[in-house]
Design a protein around this motif. Structure first.
Motif, PDB file in Angstrom:
ATOM      1  N   GLY A  89      46.144   3.122  -3.809  1.00 57.44           N
ATOM      2  CA  GLY A  89      47.130   2.471  -4.782  1.00 57.44           C
ATOM      3  C   GLY A  89      47.994   3.163  -5.624  1.00 57.44           C
ATOM      4  O   GLY A  89      48.752   2.770  -6.616  1.00 57.44           O
ATOM      5  N   ASP A  90      47.742   4.593  -5.545  1.00 56.33           N
ATOM      6  CA  ASP A  90      48.715   5.275  -6.364  1.00 56.33           C
ATOM      7  C   ASP A  90      50.146   5.159  -6.144  1.00 56.33           C
ATOM      8  O   ASP A  90      50.807   4.829  -4.950  1.00 56.33           O
ATOM      9  N   LYS A  91      51.111   5.200  -7.236  1.00 51.74           N
ATOM     10  CA  LYS A  91      52.353   5.064  -6.996  1.00 51.74           C
ATOM     11  C   LYS A  91      53.082   6.390  -6.860  1.00 51.74           C
ATOM     12  O   LYS A  91      52.876   7.690  -7.408  1.00 51.74           O
ATOM     13  N   VAL A  92      54.149   6.495  -5.876  1.00 48.34           N
ATOM     14  CA  VAL A  92      54.974   7.697  -5.686  1.00 48.34           C
ATOM     15  C   VAL A  92      56.383   7.259  -5.391  1.00 48.34           C
ATOM     16  O   VAL A  92      56.651   6.249  -5.159  1.00 48.34           O
ATOM     17  N   ASN A 111      53.518   2.416  -3.114  1.00 43.13           N
ATOM     18  CA  ASN A 111      52.168   2.566  -3.145  1.00 43.13           C
ATOM     19  C   ASN A 111      52.047   3.592  -1.951  1.00 43.13           C
ATOM     20  O   ASN A 111      52.706   3.498  -1.058  1.00 43.13           O
ATOM     21  N   VAL A 112      50.934   4.458  -2.253  1.00 47.31           N
ATOM     22  CA  VAL A 112      50.806   5.484  -1.069  1.00 47.31           C
ATOM     23  C   VAL A 112      50.240   4.578   0.511  1.00 47.31           C
ATOM     24  O   VAL A 112      50.674   5.281   1.272  1.00 47.31           O
ATOM     25  N   SER A 113      49.471   3.617   0.296  1.00 45.01           N
ATOM     26  CA  SER A 113      49.014   2.976   1.302  1.00 45.01           C
ATOM     27  C   SER A 113      50.239   2.267   1.919  1.00 45.01           C
ATOM     28  O   SER A 113      50.379   2.353   3.325  1.00 45.01           O
ATOM     29  N   ASP A 114      51.433   1.748   1.433  1.00 45.00           N
ATOM     30  CA  ASP A 114      52.610   1.208   1.849  1.00 45.00           C
ATOM     31  C   ASP A 114      53.126   2.442   2.374  1.00 45.00           C
ATOM     32  O   ASP A 114      53.830   2.113   3.490  1.00 45.00           O
TER      33      ASP A 114
END
Length: 531
Positions: free
Chosen positions: A140-143, A186-189
């Motif tokens: 869920g980290d934002k980049v 999000n990292v997952s996205d």
């Protein structure tokens, strides 16, 4: 002291036994490798036993037991606004690794041509592993990363076929948006789930522009591995090694394309060739002078590998192969047809970016990617790239030898024992001559870098150790035989020289004695003569 006859017998016995040992040593050196290679040939091919059951090599090939991980480090651009408004160099923050356990499985395969070839699909499934990731790494980290979807709108703007009215409408719609060349996701996205860009959705939803978006292949959602978890990268047709182990793994076709790829891929006939192995099976009896070609459906091309160094992993000697230096040679890449003649200019220095080609050490894979985004593959941290490419990004860590891709192969069997498939994914950003991006320079910005690692399992290790031990034993035995044989011949030679020396001394002694015994004839007749 031994009798003279016994010494003479031992003397000639050393000659005969020495010759015998040398002959045996040479025979072992000549025959043992052939026996080992025949054993490898009998066990290494992909095939079936007479009763129809699969060969054990097939079972390992279907579900590899190798330990496989996919580690990903993201680059988040910390000064996106300054880059767009003032033309600053992108400043990146590297974070990772986000670690995924990788499982491979041949979901479908079929023997053809009397079992000499096999068609297959190789599924890859990834499971996020929190314990193997960095402590602060969450999906869920934002980049903040280059917005690939936005760049598709730029493609429409700079295309000569786009009408003035469409260009004006696009620029107006883009201009009122707060999110353009960069996007926060999000990292997952970014990886597997894919993301949608509200701006692109809004623009491509307009009745007039929607057809243009379709024409330029603007996708609804995008992610680096979007739609690829639990899937394969196409159908491969490879050689099983049944008729000759030296052809095992050779790729004949990919996705029903045989020999060469269509002209939509790459920019020359040689670049489109489907050649080399599939990267899972390699031919045995490799030498350091060999070059290895590996065809990858992921990037729609063959990659050249050459010997880098010798290594030993858990007692197994191996050759390490890394990408050929010619892959960084723009003249070779242009000759082979890997240079995009319409490549945008990112660096005006031709020693960094030759005309009509990507910057040196970067691979333009846009023709292979869905929707053809400007994606460039390099080694992590721009290893082996000109300094100007690395310096165009602020805070980017310097490259090291750990950033070099390699595969370690046990040469006799051709079995890969370790592979580090490291690469960096970069995005080409263009300002599109947009008024609000006029200060932003065209740039190649790193998105992430990854390391796909495979390590041999315990069973394969034990089998290779048996092979390595057999090779060591025959080399030691043959060396001992040759060594003792040469030693005995040396003893024989010394004996010959010593015997000749002794005979010569005896002859000289006998001659001296005879000379002393021979007197003057007058002395013999009358005795000594007095003066």
């Amino acid at each position: 002291m031994l009798p003279k006859k016994v010494w003479k017998w031992l003397h000639w016995a050393s000659l005969l036994f020495g010759i015998l040992l040398i002959v045996l040593g040479v025979v072992i050196l000549s025959v043992a490798p052939h026996i080992i290679h025949e054993q490898i040939d009998e066990e290494a091919y992909l095939g079936r036993y007479p009763n129809g059951t699969y060969h054990k090599t097939v079972l390992k090939w279907i579900s590899p037991k190798y330990e496989m991980f996919l580690q990903i480090w993201t680059f988040s651009v910390a000064n996106a606004k300054q880059v767009m408004q003032f033309g600053d160099k992108p400043l990146v923050i590297e974070h990772g690794p986000y670690t995924f356990i990788e499982k491979q499985n041949k979901s479908w395969f079929q023997f053809i041509r009397n079992d000499t070839r096999i068609l297959y699909r190789n599924d890859r499934t990834y499971f996020f592993s929190q314990k193997d990731s960095c402590k602060s790494c969450l999906l869920g980290d934002k980049v903040t990363v280059p917005n690939i979807l936005f760049q598709k709108l730029v493609d429409i703007l700079i295309d000569p076929s786009t009408s003035t009215i469409t260009r004006f409408a696009l620029e107006t719609l883009i201009g009122v948006s707060s999110e353009t060349a960069y996007i926060t996701v999000n990292v997952s996205d970014l990886l597997f789930d894919g993301y949608k860009d509200p701006l692109v959705q809004k623009i491509c939803g307009k009745p007039i522009i929607s057809d243009i978006c379709k024409k330029f292949g603007v996708p609804d959602r995008i992610g680096l591995f979007y739609g690829q978890n639990g899937t394969d990268d196409g159908v491969y047709e490879v050689n099983t090694g049944l008729e000759g182990i030296h052809s095992i793994g050779k790729v004949y076709s990919w996705n029903n394309m045989t020999g060469t790829l269509p002209k939509k891929y790459w920019y020359g006939d040689q670049a489109r060739m489907i050649n080399g192995s599939d990267g899972q099976l390699f031919t045995p009896n490799l030498s350091p002078s060999d070059q290895i070609q590996v065809f990858s459906g992921k990037i729609c091309r063959s990659v050249c590998f050459e010997h880098n160094t010798d290594i030993e992993l858990e007692g197994i000697p191996a050759y390490r192969f890394s990408p050929c230096t010619s892959m960084n040679d723009p003249l070779v890449q242009r000759t082979q047809g890997f240079c995009n003649p319409k490549s945008p200019v990112y660096f005006k220095n031709e020693s960094v970016q030759p005309v009509g080609c990507a910057p040196i050490s970067l691979m333009d894979v846009s023709s292979c990617m869905p929707s053809s985004p400007r994606i460039y593959i390099s080694q992590p941290h721009f290893l082996d790239a000109p300094k100007e490419i690395h310096d165009a990004i602020q805070k980017l860590a310097p490259p090291t030898e750990n950033d070099r891709m390699f595969v370690d192969i046990e040469p006799s069997s051709g079995a890969p024992i370790r592979a580090n498939s490291v690469s960096q994914v970069n995005v080409g950003l263009l300002n599109g001559n947009l008024s609000f991006l006029k200060n932003m320079s065209n740039a190649i910005v790193p998105l992430l870098w990854l390391n796909e690692t495979a390590m041999l399992d315990a069973d394969t290790h034990d089998q290779l150790m048996t092979l390595v031990t057999a090779k060591r034993i025959y080399r030691i035995v043959s060396s001992l035989f040759l060594g003792f044989g040469v030693l005995l011949l040396l003893v024989f030679s010394i004996g010959i020289v010593a015997n000749k020396y002794k005979t010569r001394n005896n002859e000289e002694t006998d001659t001296l004695v005879e000379n002393e015994q021979v007197q003057d004839p007058e002395e013999q007749a009358y005795g000594p003569i007095e003066s």
